[in-house]
Design a protein around this motif. Structure first.
Motif, mmCIF file in Angstrom:
data_model
loop_
_atom_site.group_PDB
_atom_site.id
_atom_site.type_symbol
_atom_site.label_atom_id
_atom_site.label_comp_id
_atom_site.label_asym_id
_atom_site.label_seq_id
_atom_site.Cartn_x
_atom_site.Cartn_y
_atom_site.Cartn_z
ATOM 1 N N ARG A 58 102.649 -16.606 -61.166
ATOM 2 C CA ARG A 58 102.382 -17.749 -62.062
ATOM 3 C C ARG A 58 100.911 -18.082 -62.201
ATOM 4 N N TRP A 59 100.088 -17.732 -61.217
ATOM 5 C CA TRP A 59 98.668 -18.088 -61.343
ATOM 6 C C TRP A 59 97.961 -17.330 -62.460
ATOM 7 N N HIS A 60 98.556 -16.231 -62.937
ATOM 8 C CA HIS A 60 97.952 -15.553 -64.089
ATOM 9 C C HIS A 60 97.864 -16.527 -65.271
ATOM 10 N N LEU A 103 97.768 -19.848 -65.104
ATOM 11 C CA LEU A 103 96.753 -20.869 -64.807
ATOM 12 C C LEU A 103 95.353 -20.343 -65.093
ATOM 13 N N MET A 104 95.096 -19.110 -64.651
ATOM 14 C CA MET A 104 93.750 -18.560 -64.807
ATOM 15 C C MET A 104 93.417 -18.337 -66.278
ATOM 16 N N LEU A 105 94.402 -17.826 -67.027
ATOM 17 C CA LEU A 105 94.140 -17.572 -68.448
ATOM 18 C C LEU A 105 93.982 -18.870 -69.229
ATOM 19 N N ILE A 131 87.660 -4.257 -61.919
ATOM 20 C CA ILE A 131 88.603 -4.008 -60.810
ATOM 21 C C ILE A 131 89.655 -5.119 -60.784
ATOM 22 N N GLY A 132 90.915 -4.739 -60.900
ATOM 23 C CA GLY A 132 92.014 -5.709 -60.915
ATOM 24 C C GLY A 132 92.030 -6.430 -62.246
ATOM 25 N N THR A 133 92.248 -5.668 -63.305
ATOM 26 C CA THR A 133 92.036 -6.200 -64.656
ATOM 27 C C THR A 133 93.064 -7.234 -65.097
ATOM 28 N N CYS A 139 90.919 -0.953 -63.828
ATOM 29 C CA CYS A 139 92.003 -0.465 -62.975
ATOM 30 C C CYS A 139 92.861 -1.638 -62.549
ATOM 31 N N GLU A 140 94.131 -1.353 -62.336
ATOM 32 C CA GLU A 140 95.068 -2.406 -61.969
ATOM 33 C C GLU A 140 96.176 -1.775 -61.150
ATOM 34 N N LEU A 141 96.440 -2.361 -59.976
ATOM 35 C CA LEU A 141 97.425 -1.722 -59.107
ATOM 36 C C LEU A 141 98.861 -2.089 -59.438
ATOM 37 N N LYS A 182 94.730 1.612 -57.588
ATOM 38 C CA LYS A 182 93.945 0.714 -56.764
ATOM 39 C C LYS A 182 92.512 1.216 -56.787
ATOM 40 N N SER A 183 91.551 0.327 -56.891
ATOM 41 C CA SER A 183 90.156 0.773 -57.004
ATOM 42 C C SER A 183 89.766 1.657 -55.820
ATOM 43 N N LEU A 184 90.348 1.375 -54.655
ATOM 44 C CA LEU A 184 89.994 2.131 -53.447
ATOM 45 C C LEU A 184 90.368 3.608 -53.549
ATOM 46 N N THR A 239 84.920 -8.254 -61.389
ATOM 47 C CA THR A 239 86.197 -8.415 -60.685
ATOM 48 C C THR A 239 86.417 -9.867 -60.309
ATOM 49 N N GLU A 240 87.664 -10.253 -60.288
ATOM 50 C CA GLU A 240 87.985 -11.579 -59.746
ATOM 51 C C GLU A 240 89.143 -11.418 -58.772
ATOM 52 N N THR A 241 89.052 -10.343 -57.987
ATOM 53 C CA THR A 241 90.106 -10.092 -57.004
ATOM 54 C C THR A 241 89.828 -10.914 -55.751
ATOM 55 N N VAL A 242 89.986 -12.204 -55.911
ATOM 56 C CA VAL A 242 89.790 -13.131 -54.797
ATOM 57 C C VAL A 242 90.987 -14.061 -54.742
ATOM 58 N N ASP A 243 91.264 -14.608 -53.581
ATOM 59 C CA ASP A 243 92.300 -15.638 -53.488
ATOM 60 C C ASP A 243 91.625 -16.934 -53.063
HETATM 61 N N1 44T Z 1 95.439 -16.110 -56.711
HETATM 62 C C1 44T Z 1 94.992 -17.160 -57.481
HETATM 63 C C2 44T Z 1 94.723 -14.913 -56.607
HETATM 64 N N2 44T Z 1 94.137 -6.135 -57.832
HETATM 65 C C3 44T Z 1 94.091 -14.323 -57.810
HETATM 66 O O1 44T Z 1 97.219 -6.731 -58.863
HETATM 67 C C4 44T Z 1 94.138 -19.458 -58.909
HETATM 68 C C5 44T Z 1 96.838 -18.580 -56.518
HETATM 69 C C6 44T Z 1 95.737 -18.449 -57.338
HETATM 70 N N3 44T Z 1 93.757 -3.860 -58.704
HETATM 71 C C7 44T Z 1 97.101 -20.830 -57.137
HETATM 72 C C8 44T Z 1 95.997 -20.756 -57.958
HETATM 73 C C9 44T Z 1 95.306 -19.557 -58.047
HETATM 74 N N4 44T Z 1 92.414 -2.487 -57.324
HETATM 75 O O2 44T Z 1 96.754 -8.216 -60.947
HETATM 76 C C10 44T Z 1 96.017 -8.578 -59.836
HETATM 77 C C11 44T Z 1 96.072 -7.513 -58.747
HETATM 78 C C12 44T Z 1 94.832 -6.716 -58.991
HETATM 79 C C13 44T Z 1 93.628 -4.859 -57.827
HETATM 80 C C14 44T Z 1 93.137 -2.694 -58.434
HETATM 81 C C15 44T Z 1 92.265 -3.439 -56.404
HETATM 82 N N5 44T Z 1 91.548 -3.211 -55.297
HETATM 83 C C16 44T Z 1 92.907 -4.711 -56.634
HETATM 84 C C17 44T Z 1 92.997 -5.926 -55.943
HETATM 85 C C18 44T Z 1 93.753 -6.771 -56.710
HETATM 86 O O3 44T Z 1 93.918 -7.655 -59.480
HETATM 87 C C19 44T Z 1 94.565 -8.658 -60.244
HETATM 88 C C20 44T Z 1 93.899 -9.953 -60.013
HETATM 89 S S1 44T Z 1 93.782 -10.433 -58.327
HETATM 90 C C21 44T Z 1 93.357 -12.090 -58.548
HETATM 91 C C22 44T Z 1 93.969 -12.868 -57.507
HETATM 92 C C23 44T Z 1 94.477 -19.504 -60.295
HETATM 93 N N6 44T Z 1 97.505 -19.774 -56.416
#
Ligand code: 44T
Length: 704
Positions: A107-109, A111-113, A140-142, A162-164, A191-193, A210-214
């Motif tokens: 669901r956070w997708h 929120l972010m968008l 990374i993590g598109t 890239c997107e896993l 996965k980017s790795l 990239t915004e691959t952060v939590d």
């Molecule tokens: N949560 C946000 C984390 N990925 C956002 O598969 C903020 C949670 C959140 N792909 C409430 C509010 C919020 N190589 O689709 C995902 C993931 C992909 C990768 C390829 C990699 N090494 C990775 C690592 C992750 O990246 C995408 C975005 S991750 C963003 C996480 C609104 N609860």
């Protein structure tokens, strides 16, 4: 399974009959294979069936159900999705899909968008960097591809993404194509790795976005991905590796208000370039949440202005760790420990196991430490005072009435005699002689670690059966029984008698029936547990005539609210927030009408009506898995009705009930989110049509 479709009969009856009998045979065969645990054979069977009938939504859905029941949720979701793509009106598949869509697209997708401020910051920073000369970009993590599209629009000549996640990868491809950038952004499902130059990327790129952060920054493995990117995918320089080996940094936090120290909350500022930054702090208007690091050792530690907290922070194994906290006051220095476990921020599994080993019990005869792992929701249930107390009083009522009934029948037999009867022979895992004796038997089929059998056993001389499966949890419950003076032979594990799970609810032995069966009716996420009505019907058949089912009845309550937050989480609202890019129609395919795991007490919302009873499920009499009701709700404040959150009153007895919305509840709430909000003024009346089908709730809300 009822799966005929009229059009098939009408269009070509011979073929229809063949298909119908084919499906029938397939499903029967799969059931048979399932009962023999021949799982691979089930999948092979379905694969062949789908080769023959690739456009048959019923087969896709049924395969999904098998996968789901075996725990393959993501895979199951793909099959349900395919099924509703083939036939959008196929209710069974739609309900199944709604149950799993959250795992496919979190669901956070949404929120972010919907967070325009975030999108603008990224777009500006990417544009500036590309225009300063970084022409090749890797995202990374598109996700849906938004950052890649920003890069391309800014003029980058080569954009890779890239997107896993398979679902997100497919979604990104669709989104990018619909924004006329199909040939211009290369999307990789990996996965980017695992990426290598030149295999996956022709040469190193000059910019990685990239915004691959939590919420705790490092939970999506960003440090590892960036180290890898610097080493293998990006043009030099390097700077990150040192972060992992850097000495802890000592922070001194002056206490500004008196209170009890429970946790440290952390957030971060993403410095996108020298000028543009994004903060995820609690006072920001942001889609982000903050990370919570519970303070373990000093739980209940009182602090006041004048005290200073000393915290050591470091990036350990690429994750954020708070090492220790000291509370400095004028009088003394006190060392406390911080639980280093934040959401997903644990370095390795061993550490996770250690941190999760929350239930440590030593019993009188046991000197070695017993470790048993519990999930946070299980711990929350143990801490739910209302739950424990109400179950205790309901069990007390029931058992006392049943005991007095029994006493009338066999008043000559004393409790001591009966206890002596309890010589349980279960070494062969088959029979228990108590089940044929007169002692009352209580069966608890709750999910997870439940202490209700002990609550019952502590009240009366009854024989209790727990449905715990895990050996460590069984051992923990046994130890708890012992330390609470419940004799060994009064606690049994029902699973040890069963050949497989499907027989969980069964007759103990000929002639003997259960006195009480405890069912777990409501899931922590706020939904009714799947299969509840069937389970209750089965359980009723296994009860003695005056035996009781717990709970007896469930009332569903709801109210009208306006909540923008909930709306932002439910669908991407048009093109504005996504800065003109066409993303909404694609990601919104993964919209669900019912949102789960809500925390109503903290969800920003305006109440537009009083709570009202929506529906009642009487577990003592309900036979069908289909119910509906229509009610009118009076609006008491003007606004826009965007959602109807709902929760439950769980009746354990006629006058003992617990609710799933109170301060100590381990349950979260769910909400039905309207596709089109309804403008109302105080005094209006809305008509709610509530439908209950196979544990799913749906609603139609209309102006009265
Ligand atoms: N949560 C946000 C984390 N990925 C956002 O598969 C903020 C949670 C959140 N792909 C409430 C509010 C919020 N190589 O689709 C995902 C993931 C992909 C990768 C390829 C990699 N090494 C990775 C690592 C992750 O990246 C995408 C975005 S991750 C963003 C996480 C609104 N609860």
């Amino acid at each position: 399974m009822k799966c005929q479709h009229d059009w098939k009969f009408n269009s070509f009856s011979l073929c229809a009959v063949t298909l119908e009998s084919f499906q029938h045979t397939l499903f029967k065969w799969a059931e048979e294979l399932n009962s023999l645990s021949r799982i691979q054979d089930i999948f092979d069977c379905y694969e062949q069936a789908l080769e023959l009938y690739p456009n048959n939504e019923v087969i896709w859905n049924s395969m999904g159900e098998h996968l789901f029941s075996l725990g393959f949720r993501d895979e199951a979701a793909g099959y349900f999705h395919k099924s509703i793509k083939l036939n959008p009106d196929y209710t069974e598949a739609r309900e199944n899909f709604y149950r799993v869509a959250n795992w496919l697209v979190e669901r956070w997708h949404f929120l972010m968008l919907n967070d325009k401020k975030r999108n603008v910051a990224y777009q500006r920073a990417i544009q500036k960097t590309v225009q300063s000369g970084c022409m090749s970009v890797l995202d990374i993590g598109t996700g849906t591809g938004i950052l890649s599209m920003f890069a391309r629009k800014a003029g980058a000549s080569h954009v890779y993404a890239c997107e896993l996640s398979k679902t997100m990868y497919e979604l990104a491809c669709e989104v990018i194509a619909s924004n006329q950038m199909a040939g211009q952004i290369k999307v990789l499902h990996m996965k980017s790795l695992d990426m290598e130059v030149p295999k996956d990327l022709p040469s190193r790129v000059s910019l990685v976005v990239t915004e691959t952060v939590d919420a705790g920054l490092f939970g999506e493995g960003i440090v590892e991905s960036l180290i890898h990117a610097w080493q293998h995918l990006l043009l030099p320089p390097k700077e990150l590796e040192e972060l992992s080996t850097r000495k802890p940094c000592r922070l001194c936090l002056p206490v500004v208000k008196e209170g009890v120290l429970d946790a440290i909350v952390a957030w971060f500022v993403l410095q996108l370039d020298e000028d543009i930054s994004l903060s995820t702090g609690p006072d920001e208007e942001t889609c982000w949440e903050q990370a919570v690091y519970p303070v373990q050792g000093a739980l209940g530690q009182f602090v006041k202005p004048g005290n200073t907290l000393i915290v050591d922070v470091s990036c350990n194994n690429a994750y954020l760790v708070f090492h220790s906290v000291a509370i400095l006051s004028h009088e003394l220095r006190m060392e406390v420990e911080v639980n280093t476990m934040s959401d997903q921020s644990l370095a390795n599994e061993a550490e996770l196991c250690d941190a999760l080993a929350n239930l440590q019990t030593t019993s009188k005869s046991q000197t070695n430490l017993l470790k048993c792992m519990l999930e946070s929701s299980e711990i929350a249930r143990l801490n739910n005072t209302q739950y424990n107390e109400r179950f205790k009083s309901a069990l007390d009522n029931i058992l006392s009435s049943l005991t007095s009934m029994d006493d009338e029948v066999c008043f000559s037999q004393t409790i001591d005699d009966r206890s002596a009867d309890m010589n349980c022979e279960n070494s062969n895992g088959q029979s228990s002689s108590d089940l044929t004796s007169d002692i009352l038997c209580v069966l608890d089929v709750s999910e997870g670690f439940s202490i209700l059998p002990l609550v019952a056993a502590k009240l009366r001389t009854v024989k209790v059966f727990s449905s715990l499966e895990k050996i460590q949890q069984q051992a923990a419950l046994r130890a708890l029984a012992e330390s609470n003076d419940i004799s060994k032979d009064r606690l049994e594990f029902w699973h040890n008698y069963l050949e497989d799970d499907s027989t969980l609810l069964q007759r103990p032995q000929s002639g003997k029936l259960w006195s009480v069966i405890i069912l777990d009716a409501i899931e922590v996420c706020g939904l009714i547990r799947q299969g509840l009505v069937e389970k209750a019907a089965l359980a009723r058949c296994l009860l003695r005539p005056e035996g009781r089912l717990l709970p007896q009845c469930i009332k569903i309550y709801g109210m009208l609210i306006e909540s923008e937050t909930l709306q932002r989480e439910s669908a991407v609202q048009g093109k504005e927030a996504t800065l003109g890019f066409n993303i909404a129609p694609f990601i919104n395919q993964f919209k669900v009408p019912v949102h789960v795991f809500l925390h109503l007490s903290t969800l920003p919302h305006i109440r537009l009506s009083e709570p009202v009873e929506l529906l009642m499920l009487d577990l003592m009499s309900l036979v069908t898995d289909e119910l509906c009701s229509e009610i009118r709700v009076q609006v008491h404040s003007s606004g826009r009705v965007t959602a109807v959150p709902f929760w439950y009153e769980i009746y354990l007895d006629t006058d003992v009930c617990l609710d799933t919305w109170n301060d100590t509840s381990h349950w979260k709430q769910a909400a039905f989110v309207l596709d089109n909000p309804i403008q109302v003024i105080s005094g209006d009346e809305l008509r709610l049509k509530i439908q209950y089908h196979k544990s799913s709730i749906s609603m139609i809300v209309n102006h009265g």
